[in-house]
Write an enzyme that holds these catalytic residues in place. Structure first.
Site, PDB file in Angstrom:
ATOM      1  CG  ASP A  55     -11.897  -0.083 -78.187  1.00 20.47           C
ATOM      2  OD1 ASP A  55     -12.813  -0.257 -79.089  1.00 20.47           O
ATOM      3  OD2 ASP A  55     -11.952   0.896 -77.285  1.00 20.47           O
ATOM      4  CE1 TYR A 111     -14.847  -4.109 -71.681  1.00 22.88           C
ATOM      5  CE2 TYR A 111     -16.886  -3.410 -70.679  1.00 22.88           C
ATOM      6  CZ  TYR A 111     -16.030  -3.875 -71.798  1.00 22.88           C
ATOM      7  OH  TYR A 111     -16.530  -3.976 -73.138  1.00 22.88           O
TER       8      TYR A 111
END
EC number: 5.4.99.12
Length: 269
Positions: A55, A111
């Protein structure tokens, strides 16, 4: 030949990784570089694919992309980086089979979220993170896409303290939109005593309990690694890695100065 690249980038200032019209994106910059070097003519004809989208404002160390080209001699990091902005760089490449799909062939992604940890009870965060491990319906931890299943397998969540910062590593088979950032929000709510573990368990039962969560800020999130079950013979580019280190040092100096500048902007009594 089909070539895969490992890409790193500072996501600040980009509207995510996936190409969009009229806004700056990671793929947009990468396509421009590949076209200018005549490595590919068009992303579609070159079967360009990435391991997944990030994003706006999210960073990456180990994003993986792949494309077909008849210019393998140019499809190496140090050449491609010559046409990329300082905030994006390739650092490894590999020859892969023509059917290699960096998204579908991956078996997990990792992540890392970095945040200030001084205001949280880290032991509570660590305990809560164990509840989220395993296969669950993460409908309450994502921005929903009606066409996708919301069941994911979280393989591990590691929480560690580094000075005044807390680093949370999350590995899963794949992630839903905003899933990592909403998991971080939930863990910090438990770590700040706003919620408890009973609430967190409820959140994993979306058929009987629904609650929306605001995702944590994007600037703390980095895609660290994409893992594959098959061996990929990555060739690491030492020159590109050295140049990346120099770029990062420039960022560090700038942000240290900016941190001091921000302190000076508040008048003292």
């Amino acid at each position: 030949m089909r070539v895969a690249l490992k890409i790193a980038y500072v996501g600040t200032g980009y509207h995510g990784s996936q190409i969009q019209s009229d806004v700056a994106t990671i793929e947009g910059e990468l396509f421009n570089a590949l076209k200018e070097l005549d490595i590919i003519d068009d992303p579609k004809t070159a079967s360009f694919q990435s391991s997944g989208r990030t994003d706006a404002g999210v960073h990456a160390r180990g994003q993986v992309v792949a494309f077909n080209t008849d210019k393998p001699n140019l499809s190496i990091p140090r050449v491609i980086n010559s046409k990329l902005p300082n905030s994006i760089w390739a650092w490894a490449h590999a020859e892969v089979p023509y059917d290699f799909d960096p998204r579908r062939d991956a078996n997990s992604r990792v992540y890392r979220y970095i945040m200030s940890g001084e205001q949280y009870d880290i032991s509570r965060i660590r305990s809560a993170s164990k509840i989220l491990a395993g296969e669950h319906d993460f409908s309450n931890f994502c921005s929903k896409d009606e066409d996708k299943s919301t069941v994911r397998d979280v393989k591990r969540i590691d929480v560690r303290v580094s000075g005044a910062l807390t680093k949370i590593d999350i590995e899963a088979n794949s992630f839903l939109w905003n899933m990592v950032r909403k998991i971080v929000t939930a863990l910090t709510m438990v770590g700040s005593l706003i919620r408890d573990e009973a609430w967190l368990k409820q959140m994993l039962e979306p058929e009987s309990y629904e609650e929306g969560l605001e995702p944590a800020q994007s600037y703390g999130l980095t895609l660290m690694e994409v893992k594959y079950p098959m061996p990929i013979q990555w060739v690491y580019d030492s020159y590109s890695l050295r140049r990346a280190s120099e770029k990062v040092q420039e960022y560090l100096v700038r942000h240290r100065v900016m941190a001091e500048v921000m302190q000076e902007l508040v008048p003292k009594d």
